[in-house]
Design a protein around this motif. Structure first.
Motif, PDB file in Angstrom:
ATOM      1  N   THR A   1       0.903  -1.004   0.206  1.00 13.47           N
ATOM      2  CA  THR A   1       0.247  -0.001  -0.086  1.00 13.47           C
ATOM      3  C   THR A   1       1.365   0.934   0.233  1.00 13.47           C
ATOM      4  O   THR A   1       2.071   1.191   0.168  1.00 13.47           O
ATOM      5  CB  THR A   1      -0.633  -0.138   1.340  1.00 13.47           C
ATOM      6  N   ALA A   2      -0.115   2.654  -0.862  1.00 12.63           N
ATOM      7  CA  ALA A   2       0.693   3.347   0.098  1.00 12.63           C
ATOM      8  C   ALA A   2       1.511   3.756   1.353  1.00 12.63           C
ATOM      9  O   ALA A   2       3.038   4.861   0.787  1.00 12.63           O
ATOM     10  CB  ALA A   2      -0.016   4.368   0.041  1.00 12.63           C
ATOM     11  N   GLU A   3       1.197   3.293   2.268  1.00 11.80           N
ATOM     12  CA  GLU A   3       1.543   3.126   3.186  1.00 11.80           C
ATOM     13  C   GLU A   3       2.562   2.016   3.777  1.00 11.80           C
ATOM     14  O   GLU A   3       3.880   2.975   4.343  1.00 11.80           O
ATOM     15  CB  GLU A   3       0.957   3.819   4.522  1.00 11.80           C
ATOM     16  N   SER A   4       2.885   1.251   3.542  1.00 13.87           N
ATOM     17  CA  SER A   4       3.732   0.274   3.713  1.00 13.87           C
ATOM     18  C   SER A   4       4.722   0.702   2.796  1.00 13.87           C
ATOM     19  O   SER A   4       5.619   0.856   3.519  1.00 13.87           O
ATOM     20  CB  SER A   4       2.995  -1.164   3.300  1.00 13.87           C
ATOM     21  N   VAL A   5       4.422   0.936   2.025  1.00 16.41           N
ATOM     22  CA  VAL A   5       5.697   1.064   1.204  1.00 16.41           C
ATOM     23  C   VAL A   5       6.386   2.300   1.115  1.00 16.41           C
ATOM     24  O   VAL A   5       7.557   2.443   1.211  1.00 16.41           O
ATOM     25  CB  VAL A   5       5.818   0.807  -0.525  1.00 16.41           C
ATOM     26  N   GLY A   6       5.460   3.378   2.282  1.00 14.07           N
ATOM     27  CA  GLY A   6       6.974   4.745   1.887  1.00 14.07           C
ATOM     28  C   GLY A   6       7.361   4.744   3.448  1.00 14.07           C
ATOM     29  O   GLY A   6       8.302   4.466   3.563  1.00 14.07           O
ATOM     30  N   THR A   7       7.107   3.364   4.539  1.00 14.41           N
ATOM     31  CA  THR A   7       7.413   3.300   5.396  1.00 14.41           C
ATOM     32  C   THR A   7       9.375   2.372   5.281  1.00 14.41           C
ATOM     33  O   THR A   7       9.874   1.809   5.668  1.00 14.41           O
ATOM     34  CB  THR A   7       6.788   2.356   6.811  1.00 14.41           C
TER      35      THR A   7
ATOM     36  N   ALA B   1       9.156   9.174   4.605  1.00 16.55           N
ATOM     37  CA  ALA B   1       8.266   9.774   3.308  1.00 16.55           C
ATOM     38  C   ALA B   1       8.183  10.571   3.135  1.00 16.55           C
ATOM     39  O   ALA B   1       7.452  10.971   3.933  1.00 16.55           O
ATOM     40  CB  ALA B   1       7.586   8.544   3.093  1.00 16.55           C
ATOM     41  N   ARG B   2       8.104  11.061   2.075  1.00 16.59           N
ATOM     42  CA  ARG B   2       7.846  12.601   2.031  1.00 16.59           C
ATOM     43  C   ARG B   2       6.670  12.526   0.747  1.00 16.59           C
ATOM     44  O   ARG B   2       5.732  13.575   0.836  1.00 16.59           O
ATOM     45  CB  ARG B   2       9.144  13.607   1.322  1.00 16.59           C
TER      46      ARG B   2
ATOM     47  N   VAL C   1      12.187  10.104  -0.088  1.00 21.33           N
ATOM     48  CA  VAL C   1      11.849  10.085   1.340  1.00 21.33           C
ATOM     49  C   VAL C   1      12.797  11.165   1.621  1.00 21.33           C
ATOM     50  O   VAL C   1      14.206  11.376   0.741  1.00 21.33           O
ATOM     51  CB  VAL C   1      12.279   9.018   1.925  1.00 21.33           C
ATOM     52  N   GLY C   2      12.576  11.519   2.580  1.00 25.13           N
ATOM     53  CA  GLY C   2      13.574  12.793   3.336  1.00 25.13           C
ATOM     54  C   GLY C   2      14.664  12.156   4.476  1.00 25.13           C
ATOM     55  O   GLY C   2      14.213  11.344   4.989  1.00 25.13           O
TER      56      GLY C   2
ATOM     57  N   GLY D   1      25.572  14.735   8.479  1.00 27.66           N
ATOM     58  CA  GLY D   1      25.732  15.112   6.710  1.00 27.66           C
ATOM     59  C   GLY D   1      24.685  15.405   6.187  1.00 27.66           C
ATOM     60  O   GLY D   1      24.008  16.268   6.758  1.00 27.66           O
ATOM     61  N   ARG D   2      24.822  16.863   4.629  1.00 28.69           N
ATOM     62  CA  ARG D   2      23.570  17.193   4.552  1.00 28.69           C
ATOM     63  C   ARG D   2      23.189  16.017   4.046  1.00 28.69           C
ATOM     64  O   ARG D   2      22.481  15.283   3.707  1.00 28.69           O
ATOM     65  CB  ARG D   2      23.995  17.979   3.182  1.00 28.69           C
ATOM     66  N   PRO D   3      21.475  17.161   4.525  1.00 24.23           N
ATOM     67  CA  PRO D   3      20.303  16.920   4.198  1.00 24.23           C
ATOM     68  C   PRO D   3      19.531  16.448   2.929  1.00 24.23           C
ATOM     69  O   PRO D   3      20.554  16.564   1.562  1.00 24.23           O
ATOM     70  CB  PRO D   3      19.529  17.755   4.929  1.00 24.23           C
ATOM     71  N   TYR D   4      19.268  15.209   2.930  1.00 23.93           N
ATOM     72  CA  TYR D   4      18.691  14.980   1.075  1.00 23.93           C
ATOM     73  C   TYR D   4      17.261  14.391   0.611  1.00 23.93           C
ATOM     74  O   TYR D   4      16.708  13.639   1.751  1.00 23.93           O
ATOM     75  CB  TYR D   4      19.982  14.001   0.842  1.00 23.93           C
ATOM     76  N   GLU D   5      17.139  14.017  -0.069  1.00 26.63           N
ATOM     77  CA  GLU D   5      16.009  13.505  -1.210  1.00 26.63           C
ATOM     78  C   GLU D   5      16.591  11.807  -1.214  1.00 26.63           C
ATOM     79  O   GLU D   5      17.070  12.295  -2.670  1.00 26.63           O
ATOM     80  CB  GLU D   5      15.488  14.132  -1.102  1.00 26.63           C
ATOM     81  N   ALA D   6      16.038  10.893  -1.537  1.00 26.02           N
ATOM     82  CA  ALA D   6      16.272   9.685  -2.042  1.00 26.02           C
ATOM     83  C   ALA D   6      15.204   9.012  -2.412  1.00 26.02           C
ATOM     84  O   ALA D   6      13.849   9.291  -2.326  1.00 26.02           O
ATOM     85  CB  ALA D   6      16.463   8.419  -1.123  1.00 26.02           C
ATOM     86  N   THR D   7      15.130   8.871  -3.991  1.00 31.20           N
ATOM     87  CA  THR D   7      13.650   8.669  -4.973  1.00 31.20           C
ATOM     88  C   THR D   7      14.070   6.988  -4.803  1.00 31.20           C
ATOM     89  O   THR D   7      14.611   6.285  -5.568  1.00 31.20           O
ATOM     90  CB  THR D   7      13.292   9.203  -5.987  1.00 31.20           C
ATOM     91  N   TYR D   8      12.627   6.409  -4.433  1.00 34.12           N
ATOM     92  CA  TYR D   8      13.168   4.425  -5.298  1.00 34.12           C
ATOM     93  C   TYR D   8      11.478   4.338  -6.369  1.00 34.12           C
ATOM     94  O   TYR D   8      10.592   4.999  -5.736  1.00 34.12           O
ATOM     95  CB  TYR D   8      12.567   4.028  -3.726  1.00 34.12           C
ATOM     96  N   TRP D   9      11.399   3.054  -6.545  1.00 38.48           N
ATOM     97  CA  TRP D   9      10.430   3.149  -7.090  1.00 38.48           C
ATOM     98  C   TRP D   9      10.028   0.864  -5.946  1.00 38.48           C
ATOM     99  O   TRP D   9      10.960   0.748  -6.387  1.00 38.48           O
ATOM    100  CB  TRP D   9      10.565   1.887  -8.306  1.00 38.48           C
ATOM    101  N   VAL D  10       8.954   1.204  -5.889  1.00 41.81           N
ATOM    102  CA  VAL D  10       8.406  -0.237  -5.046  1.00 41.81           C
ATOM    103  C   VAL D  10       7.167  -1.020  -5.930  1.00 41.81           C
ATOM    104  O   VAL D  10       6.369  -0.590  -5.958  1.00 41.81           O
ATOM    105  CB  VAL D  10       8.217   0.361  -3.716  1.00 41.81           C
TER     106      VAL D  10
END
Length: 136
Positions: A41-47, A79-80, A93-94, A112-121
């Motif tokens: 689900t959107a929630e489970s993949v965000g986590t 998750a953002r 994700v931030g 470390g500097r804050p960053y965002e990472a992008t995933y496909w799940v």
């Protein structure tokens, strides 16, 4: 880090559950990646993506830093944005991270500097698409 980013990092760590041993205990070790969610689900993949990225950052620090001097690692992500697409989800994700290490007998901190990472799940797979530094 100032007071506000530190509070945010502590909150993200509580969400992601990715903390390392406190200074003075055994040195940090590689962490296993989280188990793929049973229900997608959107929630489970965000986590899941948040936890996955925190482990990715933790393990990357161990792979690139002088492991003998690292005493603790802190990596927290949340998750953002989660968007359903292409039979799966695109998740942004931030993250914030840092570590402590010994330097000539004294403890030092590396933030470390804050960053965002992008995933496909989706479809039982996870792919880290990339990351971008977050401007202050």
């Amino acid at each position: 880090m100032g007071a506000r980013p530190t509070l945010i990092l502590v909150g993200m760590l509580m969400i992601a559950g990715c903390t390392a041993p406190l200074s003075g205990s055994s040195p940090p070790e590689q962490k296993p990646f989280p188990t793929y969610p049973e229900e997608v689900t959107a929630e489970s993949v965000g986590t899941y993506a948040s936890q996955y990225e925190a482990v990715y950052r933790h393990n990357t620090i161990l792979a690139t830093a002088d492991v003998e001097t690292v005493t603790s690692i802190t990596a927290g992500c949340s998750a953002r944005n989660v968007t359903e697409m292409d039979g799966g989800f695109r998740v942004t994700v931030g993250c914030e991270f840092g570590w402590t290490y010994t330097d000539e007998g004294s403890e030092a901190v590396a933030d470390g500097r804050p960053y965002e990472a992008t995933y496909w799940v989706g479809n039982g797979l996870v792919e880290r698409i990339g990351s971008t530094l977050v401007e202050d």
